[in-house]
Design a protein around this motif. Structure first.
Motif, PDB file in Angstrom:
ATOM      1  N   TRP A   1       0.846  -1.200   0.000  1.00  0.00           N
ATOM      2  CA  TRP A   1       0.000   0.000   0.000  1.00  0.00           C
ATOM      3  C   TRP A   1       0.880   1.249   0.000  1.00  0.00           C
ATOM      4  CZ3 TRP A   1      -2.009  -3.701   3.903  1.00  0.00           C
ATOM      5  CH2 TRP A   1      -3.074  -4.446   3.397  1.00  0.00           C
ATOM      6  N   TYR A   2       1.557   1.478  -1.098  1.00  0.00           N
ATOM      7  CA  TYR A   2       2.522   2.578  -1.163  1.00  0.00           C
ATOM      8  C   TYR A   2       1.825   3.946  -1.221  1.00  0.00           C
ATOM      9  CZ  TYR A   2       5.562  -1.358  -2.173  1.00  0.00           C
ATOM     10  OH  TYR A   2       6.223  -2.559  -2.103  1.00  0.00           O
ATOM     11  N   ASP A   3       0.787   4.070  -2.015  1.00  0.00           N
ATOM     12  CA  ASP A   3       0.062   5.346  -2.089  1.00  0.00           C
ATOM     13  C   ASP A   3      -0.575   5.679  -0.742  1.00  0.00           C
ATOM     14  OD1 ASP A   3       0.752   5.628  -4.732  1.00  0.00           O
ATOM     15  OD2 ASP A   3      -1.151   4.843  -5.507  1.00  0.00           O
ATOM     16  N   GLU A   4      -1.171   4.661  -0.118  1.00  0.00           N
ATOM     17  CA  GLU A   4      -1.804   4.877   1.178  1.00  0.00           C
ATOM     18  C   GLU A   4      -0.755   5.218   2.252  1.00  0.00           C
ATOM     19  OE1 GLU A   4      -4.427   2.142  -1.245  1.00  0.00           O
ATOM     20  OE2 GLU A   4      -2.277   2.368  -0.843  1.00  0.00           O
ATOM     21  N   SER A   5       0.427   4.608   2.121  1.00  0.00           N
ATOM     22  CA  SER A   5       1.504   4.913   3.067  1.00  0.00           C
ATOM     23  C   SER A   5       1.992   6.347   2.889  1.00  0.00           C
ATOM     24  CB  SER A   5       2.660   3.929   2.888  1.00  0.00           C
ATOM     25  OG  SER A   5       2.254   2.607   3.198  1.00  0.00           O
ATOM     26  N   ALA A   6       2.048   6.796   1.646  1.00  0.00           N
ATOM     27  CA  ALA A   6       2.437   8.186   1.387  1.00  0.00           C
ATOM     28  C   ALA A   6       1.398   9.142   1.975  1.00  0.00           C
ATOM     29  CB  ALA A   6       2.589   8.416  -0.114  1.00  0.00           C
ATOM     30  N   ASP A   7       0.124   8.781   1.882  1.00  0.00           N
ATOM     31  CA  ASP A   7      -0.929   9.610   2.481  1.00  0.00           C
ATOM     32  C   ASP A   7      -0.830   9.585   4.007  1.00  0.00           C
ATOM     33  OD1 ASP A   7      -1.898  10.294  -0.003  1.00  0.00           O
ATOM     34  OD2 ASP A   7      -3.497   8.787  -0.006  1.00  0.00           O
ATOM     35  N   PHE A   8      -0.440   8.424   4.554  1.00  0.00           N
ATOM     36  CA  PHE A   8      -0.222   8.354   6.009  1.00  0.00           C
ATOM     37  C   PHE A   8       0.826   9.366   6.450  1.00  0.00           C
ATOM     38  CE2 PHE A   8       3.095   6.837   8.905  1.00  0.00           C
ATOM     39  CZ  PHE A   8       2.423   6.972  10.118  1.00  0.00           C
ATOM     40  N   VAL A   9       1.923   9.431   5.712  1.00  0.00           N
ATOM     41  CA  VAL A   9       2.996  10.364   6.068  1.00  0.00           C
ATOM     42  C   VAL A   9       2.470  11.791   6.110  1.00  0.00           C
ATOM     43  CG1 VAL A   9       5.173  11.373   5.267  1.00  0.00           C
ATOM     44  CG2 VAL A   9       4.876   8.886   5.288  1.00  0.00           C
ATOM     45  N   LYS A  10       1.662  12.164   5.126  1.00  0.00           N
ATOM     46  CA  LYS A  10       1.097  13.515   5.100  1.00  0.00           C
ATOM     47  C   LYS A  10       0.211  13.751   6.322  1.00  0.00           C
ATOM     48  CE  LYS A  10       1.037  13.642   0.023  1.00  0.00           C
ATOM     49  NZ  LYS A  10       0.168  13.620  -1.176  1.00  0.00           N
ATOM     50  N   SER A  11      -0.612  12.745   6.660  1.00  0.00           N
ATOM     51  CA  SER A  11      -1.498  12.879   7.815  1.00  0.00           C
ATOM     52  C   SER A  11      -0.694  12.938   9.111  1.00  0.00           C
ATOM     53  CB  SER A  11      -2.478  11.696   7.860  1.00  0.00           C
ATOM     54  OG  SER A  11      -3.285  11.757   9.009  1.00  0.00           O
ATOM     55  N   ALA A  12       0.314  12.068   9.234  1.00  0.00           N
ATOM     56  CA  ALA A  12       1.131  12.034  10.442  1.00  0.00           C
ATOM     57  C   ALA A  12       1.867  13.351  10.641  1.00  0.00           C
ATOM     58  CB  ALA A  12       2.124  10.879  10.369  1.00  0.00           C
ATOM     59  N   ASN A  13       2.339  13.921   9.552  1.00  0.00           N
ATOM     60  CA  ASN A  13       3.069  15.189   9.647  1.00  0.00           C
ATOM     61  C   ASN A  13       2.178  16.344  10.103  1.00  0.00           C
ATOM     62  OD1 ASN A  13       5.559  14.142   8.961  1.00  0.00           O
ATOM     63  ND2 ASN A  13       5.385  14.642   6.786  1.00  0.00           N
ATOM     64  N   ASP A  14       0.868  16.163   9.983  1.00  0.00           N
ATOM     65  CA  ASP A  14      -0.070  17.196  10.437  1.00  0.00           C
ATOM     66  C   ASP A  14      -0.411  17.066  11.917  1.00  0.00           C
ATOM     67  OD1 ASP A  14      -0.248  18.464   7.989  1.00  0.00           O
ATOM     68  OD2 ASP A  14      -1.990  17.304   7.319  1.00  0.00           O
ATOM     69  N   GLN A  15      -0.005  15.952  12.544  1.00  0.00           N
ATOM     70  CA  GLN A  15      -0.251  15.780  13.976  1.00  0.00           C
ATOM     71  C   GLN A  15       0.684  16.692  14.778  1.00  0.00           C
ATOM     72  OE1 GLN A  15      -2.645  14.002  15.393  1.00  0.00           O
ATOM     73  NE2 GLN A  15      -3.390  13.017  13.518  1.00  0.00           N
ATOM     74  N   HIS A  16       0.256  17.066  15.952  1.00  0.00           N
ATOM     75  CA  HIS A  16       1.043  17.990  16.775  1.00  0.00           C
ATOM     76  C   HIS A  16       1.675  17.257  17.960  1.00  0.00           C
ATOM     77  CE1 HIS A  16      -0.453  21.402  14.512  1.00  0.00           C
ATOM     78  NE2 HIS A  16      -1.703  20.979  14.704  1.00  0.00           N
ATOM     79  N   GLY A  17       2.896  17.630  18.283  1.00  0.00           N
ATOM     80  CA  GLY A  17       3.546  17.115  19.486  1.00  0.00           C
ATOM     81  C   GLY A  17       4.032  15.690  19.385  1.00  0.00           C
ATOM     82  N   ILE A  18       4.203  15.170  18.179  1.00  0.00           N
ATOM     83  CA  ILE A  18       4.659  13.792  17.988  1.00  0.00           C
ATOM     84  C   ILE A  18       6.181  13.728  18.095  1.00  0.00           C
ATOM     85  CG2 ILE A  18       4.761  11.848  16.377  1.00  0.00           C
ATOM     86  CD1 ILE A  18       1.962  12.401  17.492  1.00  0.00           C
ATOM     87  N   SER A  19       6.687  12.729  18.825  1.00  0.00           N
ATOM     88  CA  SER A  19       8.134  12.563  18.962  1.00  0.00           C
ATOM     89  C   SER A  19       8.692  11.563  17.961  1.00  0.00           C
ATOM     90  CB  SER A  19       8.490  12.113  20.380  1.00  0.00           C
ATOM     91  OG  SER A  19       8.202  13.138  21.309  1.00  0.00           O
ATOM     92  N   PHE A  20       7.964  10.470  17.707  1.00  0.00           N
ATOM     93  CA  PHE A  20       8.440   9.453  16.759  1.00  0.00           C
ATOM     94  C   PHE A  20       7.283   8.570  16.319  1.00  0.00           C
ATOM     95  CE2 PHE A  20       9.636   8.222  21.139  1.00  0.00           C
ATOM     96  CZ  PHE A  20       8.843   7.087  21.313  1.00  0.00           C
ATOM     97  N   VAL A  21       7.572   7.715  15.348  1.00  0.00           N
ATOM     98  CA  VAL A  21       6.583   6.791  14.780  1.00  0.00           C
ATOM     99  C   VAL A  21       7.079   5.362  14.985  1.00  0.00           C
ATOM    100  CG1 VAL A  21       5.479   5.982  12.655  1.00  0.00           C
ATOM    101  CG2 VAL A  21       5.748   8.441  13.062  1.00  0.00           C
ATOM    102  N   LEU A  22       6.175   4.463  15.390  1.00  0.00           N
ATOM    103  CA  LEU A  22       6.484   3.044  15.523  1.00  0.00           C
ATOM    104  C   LEU A  22       5.753   2.280  14.429  1.00  0.00           C
ATOM    105  CD1 LEU A  22       6.125   2.544  19.395  1.00  0.00           C
ATOM    106  CD2 LEU A  22       8.103   3.353  18.078  1.00  0.00           C
TER     107      LEU A  22
END
Length: 277
Positions: A76-97
């Motif tokens: 799911w490469y396109d969906e993963s790319a969309d995840f990155v965009k959504s994750a980058n819009d989150q506030h106060g995140i330190s890292f991703v697991l």
């Protein structure tokens, strides 16, 4: 006629040789892969968990930690790319697991494609190995690209323990998950930090060794620092106290289902939010 053919051969052979020579000498940084099972990695694609841990260690420590739990990327490469965009819009995140199944068929190019997508994250990311990552040469690729299958680190009031729970790939031989290692990691916590176990296959799944399920659950339940544990694998959101022992199990969904979890922890407490994008 024969003279013309010989002339043509004498012209094409040097040209073919020069073409091959040009391909091999175009750039010292160019990498070629002739076999899908071949493992060719740039230096920048090696030992990624340790590299990202160094980034995490440089982050400021606060009373409250927010991080993202994402699930299976697979194809799911396109969906993963969309995840990155959504994750980058989150506030106060330190890292991703990443909860595993980075790849679908254990092919190195799959791992590389996902990493290229994940590099667009604003945050460092860490992984645990999934059952699909163990197909073909997947375990070798994972070891070279990310590092050990079992590892841990501490950040603030939290100790994260990543463990391989893909029992089926070991024919349920009793070696996976490594319960002695898990027990030792939980014991080695003198500051009584929140102990957060991260794996791919949850213990109540058919791909988890049934002979080890209750032992695994009892190890987690027997440690007062374990309040919850994190998984992927089932491609759906799920959570609950499946063993009625005060340990909450959270499963995040796959990238194909376009969702992930934001986890907030503090000393002795936590909150988990489901995000759909």
């Amino acid at each position: 006629m024969n003279h013309q053919l010989n002339h043509l051969k004498s012209t094409l052979l040097p040209f073919s040789f020069l073409l091959l020579l040009a391909i091999f000498t175009t750039s010292c940084d160019t990498l070629f892969q002739y076999n899908p099972n071949e493992i060719v990695l740039k230096d920048s694609e090696k030992d990624l968990n340790n590299k990202n841990l160094e980034r995490i260690k440089s982050l400021p420590v606060k009373d409250t930690l927010r991080f993202i739990l994402m699930g299976d990327t697979q194809r799911w490469y396109d969906e993963s790319a969309d995840f990155v965009k959504s994750a980058n819009d989150q506030h106060g995140i330190s890292f991703v697991l990443h909860a595993g199944d980075i790849s679908d068929f254990g092919i190195s190019q799959e791992f590389k494609w996902v990493n290229e997508i994940m590099l667009k994250l604003k945050y460092p990311y860490l992984t645990v190995i999934g059952n699909h990552d163990m197909v073909a040469n997947g375990p070798i690729v994972y070891a070279r690209m990310y590092g050990p299958m079992n590892y841990s680190f501490e950040f603030g009031d939290n100790k994260f323990i990543f463990i391989n729970t893909n029992s089926r790939e070991y024919a349920f031989d009793g070696s996976v998950p490594n319960l002695n290692w898990l027990r030792a990691q939980l014991t080695n916590n003198p500051s009584n930090k929140n102990a957060i176990v991260v794996a791919h296959v949850p213990p109540f799944d058919a791909d988890f060794d049934p002979a080890l399920e209750k032992k695994y659950a009892s190890i987690l339940a027997g440690d007062p620092n374990v309040k919850f544990s994190l998984y992927g694998h089932q491609h759906t959101f799920k959570d609950g106290e499946f063993y009625n022992d005060s340990v909450h199990y959270f499963l995040t969904t796959s990238m194909g289902a376009r969702g992930y979890m934001v986890v907030t922890t503090w000393k002795g407490g936590y909150k988990v939010d489901r995000i759909e994008y």
